[in-house]
Design an enzyme around this catalytic site. Structure first.
Site, short mmCIF file in Angstrom:
data_model
loop_
_atom_site.label_atom_id
_atom_site.label_comp_id
_atom_site.label_asym_id
_atom_site.label_seq_id
_atom_site.Cartn_x
_atom_site.Cartn_y
_atom_site.Cartn_z
N GLU A 123 2.36 -0.32 6.45
CA GLU A 123 2.50 -0.12 5.02
C GLU A 123 3.38 -1.21 4.40
OE1 GLU A 123 0.57 1.90 3.73
OE2 GLU A 123 0.61 3.92 4.54
N HIS A 132 -2.28 -2.74 3.25
CA HIS A 132 -1.92 -2.51 4.64
C HIS A 132 -3.06 -2.90 5.58
CE1 HIS A 132 -3.74 1.68 4.18
NE2 HIS A 132 -4.29 1.26 5.30
N ASN A 183 -3.43 -0.79 -0.77
CA ASN A 183 -2.07 -1.30 -1.00
C ASN A 183 -1.75 -2.50 -0.11
OD1 ASN A 183 -1.76 -0.12 1.50
ND2 ASN A 183 -0.14 1.30 0.89
N ASP A 202 -4.70 2.00 15.70
CA ASP A 202 -3.73 3.04 15.37
C ASP A 202 -4.25 4.43 15.72
OD1 ASP A 202 -5.68 3.15 13.25
OD2 ASP A 202 -4.42 1.80 12.09
#
Length: 257
Positions: free
Chosen positions: A147, A142, A140, A71
């Site tokens: 996400e 990811h 979380n 990313d």
């Protein structure tokens, strides 16, 4: 899915590096140059350090390897020290002796981000696909910057970052206000096309995410859980990150065997 529980971060790095090296040597034995997927963040750093040790000892050669980053932030200058292009240069390209022209990062500065995402997927395919993908996991759940509620078949695309992710990444910036709000990330479908996946995680802050990705249902609320469907996924964690696993004793027994 293979789950390996280690005692220390150094052991995690050595174990992950051994997995990457094994895949690399198998690919090189066929006469093809290996393609490695690389991640940023603190989790993979011990893996890169262990890979460098193997290279320094003459046990591994990545000079002809290609690499694709997961990313890149949108709107952050590529010269910024926390742009992932720069982070990959510091932590992967230089120490591992990769040729800079073979190291690829999504173009977060593109005027047409949709086209940039499609072009990145095409570049991975043209390179022959990723042989081994190194991954971390967010608190979380990811992976990459996929996400919660990301499509499990998503491709490389622009996504907004959650406030939790921005808070987690604020430690790399002077304040959370400096953390970008968007990024260009490989999708879960893109990541799942890698032939092998090696995910590393440490610390109690990752325990809930590790529990969800290893033992929870496969669901968009925990994007990393899609790895349960991968035919060759290895999860390498420490005791703290394994704290919530119901089958922890089983994984420990398997790790010791």
């Amino acid at each position: 899915m293979e789950v390996i529980i280690c005692n220390t971060e150094v052991e995690i790095g050595a174990t992950a590096a051994a997995k990457v090296a094994k895949v690399t040597k198998a690919v090189q034995a066929t006469g093809r140059n290996v393609v490695i997927g690389v991640a940023t963040g603190s989790s993979p750093l011990s893996t890169y350090a262990a890979l460098k040790q193997l290279i320094d000892l003459g046990e591994l050669d990545l000079s002809q390897a290609s690499a694709f980053a997961l990313d890149e932030y949108v709107g952050l200058p590529t010269s910024h020290p926390e742009s992932y292009r720069e982070v990959i240069r510091r932590t992967v390209t230089q120490p591992l002796g990769l040729a800079p022209e073979r190291v690829h990062v999504p173009d977060g500065a593109a005027t047409d981000l949709e086209k940039a995402g499609a072009d990145y997927d095409a570049a991975i395919k043209a390179a022959g696909g990723v042989d081994v993908q190194i991954l971390g996991v967010g608190s979380n759940g990811h992976i990459g910057f996929n996400e919660p509620i990301s499509s499990l078949s998503s491709r490389t695309r622009m996504v907004p970052l959650t406030e939790q992710t921005r808070r987690d990444n604020a430690r790399f910036f002077s304040s959370i206000a400096e953390v970008p709000t968007r990024c260009l990330t490989q999708g879960l479908g893109t990541i799942m096309e890698a032939r092998h996946c090696v995910l590393v995680a440490t610390g109690v802050g990752k325990a809930a995410a590790v529990k969800a990705l290893v033992e929870g249902p496969v669901q968009a609320m925990c994007p990393a859980s899609v790895l349960q469907l991968h035919e060759s996924a290895t999860i390498i964690i420490d005791e703290a990150a394994a704290a919530q696993l119901e089958l922890k004793d089983y994984y420990l027994a398997q790790s010791a065997s």
